[in-house]
Design a protein around this motif. Structure first.
Motif, PDB file in Angstrom:
ATOM      1  N   VAL A   7      12.294   6.258 -14.169  1.00 43.17           N
ATOM      2  CA  VAL A   7      11.441   6.089 -12.990  1.00 43.17           C
ATOM      3  C   VAL A   7      11.942   4.903 -12.175  1.00 43.17           C
ATOM      4  O   VAL A   7      11.887   3.752 -12.620  1.00 43.17           O
ATOM      5  CB  VAL A   7       9.967   5.856 -13.399  1.00 43.17           C
ATOM      6  CG1 VAL A   7       9.075   5.849 -12.156  1.00 43.17           C
ATOM      7  CG2 VAL A   7       9.500   6.899 -14.395  1.00 43.17           C
ATOM      8  N   ASP A   8      12.451   5.189 -10.982  1.00 39.84           N
ATOM      9  CA  ASP A   8      12.977   4.130 -10.109  1.00 39.84           C
ATOM     10  C   ASP A   8      13.071   4.687  -8.700  1.00 39.84           C
ATOM     11  O   ASP A   8      13.478   5.841  -8.520  1.00 39.84           O
ATOM     12  CB  ASP A   8      14.357   3.671 -10.592  1.00 39.84           C
ATOM     13  CG  ASP A   8      14.753   2.306 -10.043  1.00 39.84           C
ATOM     14  OD1 ASP A   8      14.746   2.139  -8.799  1.00 39.84           O
ATOM     15  OD2 ASP A   8      15.050   1.409 -10.842  1.00 39.84           O
ATOM     16  N   ASP A   9      12.690   3.883  -7.703  1.00 39.23           N
ATOM     17  CA  ASP A   9      12.770   4.371  -6.331  1.00 39.23           C
ATOM     18  C   ASP A   9      14.183   4.313  -5.773  1.00 39.23           C
ATOM     19  O   ASP A   9      14.449   4.880  -4.711  1.00 39.23           O
ATOM     20  CB  ASP A   9      11.818   3.577  -5.422  1.00 39.23           C
ATOM     21  CG  ASP A   9      12.217   2.117  -5.314  1.00 39.23           C
ATOM     22  OD1 ASP A   9      12.337   1.464  -6.371  1.00 39.23           O
ATOM     23  OD2 ASP A   9      12.408   1.630  -4.178  1.00 39.23           O
ATOM     24  N   ALA A  31      12.243  10.422 -11.788  1.00 39.67           N
ATOM     25  CA  ALA A  31      11.082  10.331 -10.901  1.00 39.67           C
ATOM     26  C   ALA A  31      11.332   9.183  -9.937  1.00 39.67           C
ATOM     27  O   ALA A  31      11.772   8.106 -10.338  1.00 39.67           O
ATOM     28  CB  ALA A  31       9.808  10.093 -11.696  1.00 39.67           C
ATOM     29  N   SER A  32      11.030   9.390  -8.665  1.00 37.63           N
ATOM     30  CA  SER A  32      11.322   8.392  -7.640  1.00 37.63           C
ATOM     31  C   SER A  32      10.171   7.427  -7.408  1.00 37.63           C
ATOM     32  O   SER A  32      10.328   6.421  -6.729  1.00 37.63           O
ATOM     33  CB  SER A  32      11.695   9.070  -6.318  1.00 37.63           C
ATOM     34  OG  SER A  32      10.622   9.894  -5.876  1.00 37.63           O
ATOM     35  N   ASP A  33       8.987   7.741  -7.942  1.00 41.95           N
ATOM     36  CA  ASP A  33       7.846   6.845  -7.793  1.00 41.95           C
ATOM     37  C   ASP A  33       6.811   7.150  -8.870  1.00 41.95           C
ATOM     38  O   ASP A  33       6.959   8.095  -9.662  1.00 41.95           O
ATOM     39  CB  ASP A  33       7.232   6.934  -6.405  1.00 41.95           C
ATOM     40  CG  ASP A  33       6.808   8.346  -6.014  1.00 41.95           C
ATOM     41  OD1 ASP A  33       6.510   9.156  -6.924  1.00 41.95           O
ATOM     42  OD2 ASP A  33       6.755   8.658  -4.814  1.00 41.95           O
ATOM     43  N   PRO A  56       7.510   1.537  -4.070  1.00 41.36           N
ATOM     44  CA  PRO A  56       6.529   1.756  -2.998  1.00 41.36           C
ATOM     45  C   PRO A  56       5.328   2.511  -3.524  1.00 41.36           C
ATOM     46  O   PRO A  56       5.428   3.325  -4.437  1.00 41.36           O
ATOM     47  CB  PRO A  56       7.320   2.598  -1.980  1.00 41.36           C
ATOM     48  CG  PRO A  56       8.419   3.233  -2.773  1.00 41.36           C
ATOM     49  CD  PRO A  56       8.775   2.247  -3.835  1.00 41.36           C
ATOM     50  N   GLY A  57       4.149   2.211  -2.962  1.00 38.77           N
ATOM     51  CA  GLY A  57       2.934   2.849  -3.450  1.00 38.77           C
ATOM     52  C   GLY A  57       2.482   2.198  -4.738  1.00 38.77           C
ATOM     53  O   GLY A  57       2.438   0.970  -4.855  1.00 38.77           O
ATOM     54  N   LEU A  77      10.879  -1.860 -19.212  1.00 38.96           N
ATOM     55  CA  LEU A  77      10.784  -2.231 -17.801  1.00 38.96           C
ATOM     56  C   LEU A  77      12.144  -2.640 -17.251  1.00 38.96           C
ATOM     57  O   LEU A  77      12.934  -3.283 -17.943  1.00 38.96           O
ATOM     58  CB  LEU A  77       9.816  -3.405 -17.634  1.00 38.96           C
ATOM     59  CG  LEU A  77       8.340  -3.157 -17.942  1.00 38.96           C
ATOM     60  CD1 LEU A  77       7.568  -4.459 -17.833  1.00 38.96           C
ATOM     61  CD2 LEU A  77       7.760  -2.113 -17.002  1.00 38.96           C
ATOM     62  N   LEU A  78      12.383  -2.288 -15.991  1.00 39.38           N
ATOM     63  CA  LEU A  78      13.549  -2.765 -15.252  1.00 39.38           C
ATOM     64  C   LEU A  78      13.038  -3.727 -14.190  1.00 39.38           C
ATOM     65  O   LEU A  78      12.192  -3.359 -13.375  1.00 39.38           O
ATOM     66  CB  LEU A  78      14.293  -1.601 -14.598  1.00 39.38           C
ATOM     67  CG  LEU A  78      14.714  -0.445 -15.523  1.00 39.38           C
ATOM     68  CD1 LEU A  78      15.463   0.620 -14.726  1.00 39.38           C
ATOM     69  CD2 LEU A  78      15.561  -0.942 -16.667  1.00 39.38           C
TER      70      LEU A  78
END
Length: 228
Positions: A7-9, A31-33, A56-57, A77-78
């Motif tokens: 998961v990373d934008d 997943a982008s968000d 974002p979000g 976590l990153l």
């Protein structure tokens, strides 16, 4: 085959990480968000999640709170170097480890394996094998391993645990333990912290248990180690 949710934008980071992990036989979903991650997690099971803090979000911190309530999946976590406080909050919310950006994919792969090994060996909070520090014996128990600390190392650990999740400054270390004023050229505090990390951290360069808080000092994130 292990299944990871990444998961990373940042699409470039996601693609780079997925490409590397898949070379080692790991099946990856992106997943982008947080919204997309929730949707994917609703219909799928994963062995591990890598999660960016700043998106974002809904932030990674909000998402990890939901994950740890609804799922039993380890989370790494990153975080960027300027997200120290958020990283600490993430660990307190239940993150199993973290790695700073930019990161070497080889180190992240090693950390994912270590986290999965702890889960599969039952070394989680549910197992009762929590990290703790016996002040009288100067015995620090972390990840199933006992470390005997020197008197000075024990005093440092006790002071950080007494502060209960707050940063301890170099001035405070010097005043309380050495009964002297700290001078900017004095590296004794940093040297002792470095020795402690070499003893107890699996990855001393990106520590989990003894964290640097920029411009404030050092701390043990609340709840990670119990003093007995």
């Amino acid at each position: 085959m292990d299944k990871y949710l990444v998961v990373d934008d940042d699409e470039m980071i996601r693609n780079r990480l997925v490409h590397y992990l898949e070379k080692y036989g790991i099946e990856c979903t992106q997943a982008s968000d947080a919204k997309e991650a929730r949707e994917i997690l609703g219909d799928n099971d994963f062995d591990l999640i890598t999660l960016d803090i700043l998106m974002p979000g809904e932030s990674g911190l909000e998402l990890i709170k939901w994950i740890k309530t609804e799922k039993r999946i380890p989370v790494i976590l990153l975080s960027s170097l300027d997200q120290t406080v958020d990283t600490i909050i993430g660990l307190e919310l239940g993150a199993d480890d973290y790695i700073g950006k930019p990161f070497d994919p080889r180190e992240l792969l090693a950390r994912t394996k270590a986290v999965l090994r702890r889960y599969r060996d039952g070394d989680t909070e549910e197992s009762g094998d929590k990290s703790q520090f016996n002040e009288r014996e100067r015995l620090l128990h972390i990840d199933g391993v006992d470390h005997v600390l020197s008197p000075i190392e024990g005093a440092f650990m006790r002071l950080m645990l007494t502060e209960e999740g707050a940063a301890v400054s170099r001035d405070t270390f010097c005043e309380v333990i050495f009964q002297k004023r700290w001078h900017p050229d004095d590296r004794s505090v940093d040297n002792i912290i470095a020795r402690l990390r070499q003893k107890v951290e699996e990855y001393p360069q990106t520590p989990k248990y003894i964290v640097t808080v920029r411009n404030k000092g050092y701390m043990v994130p609340g709840g990670l180690i119990k003093m007995v």
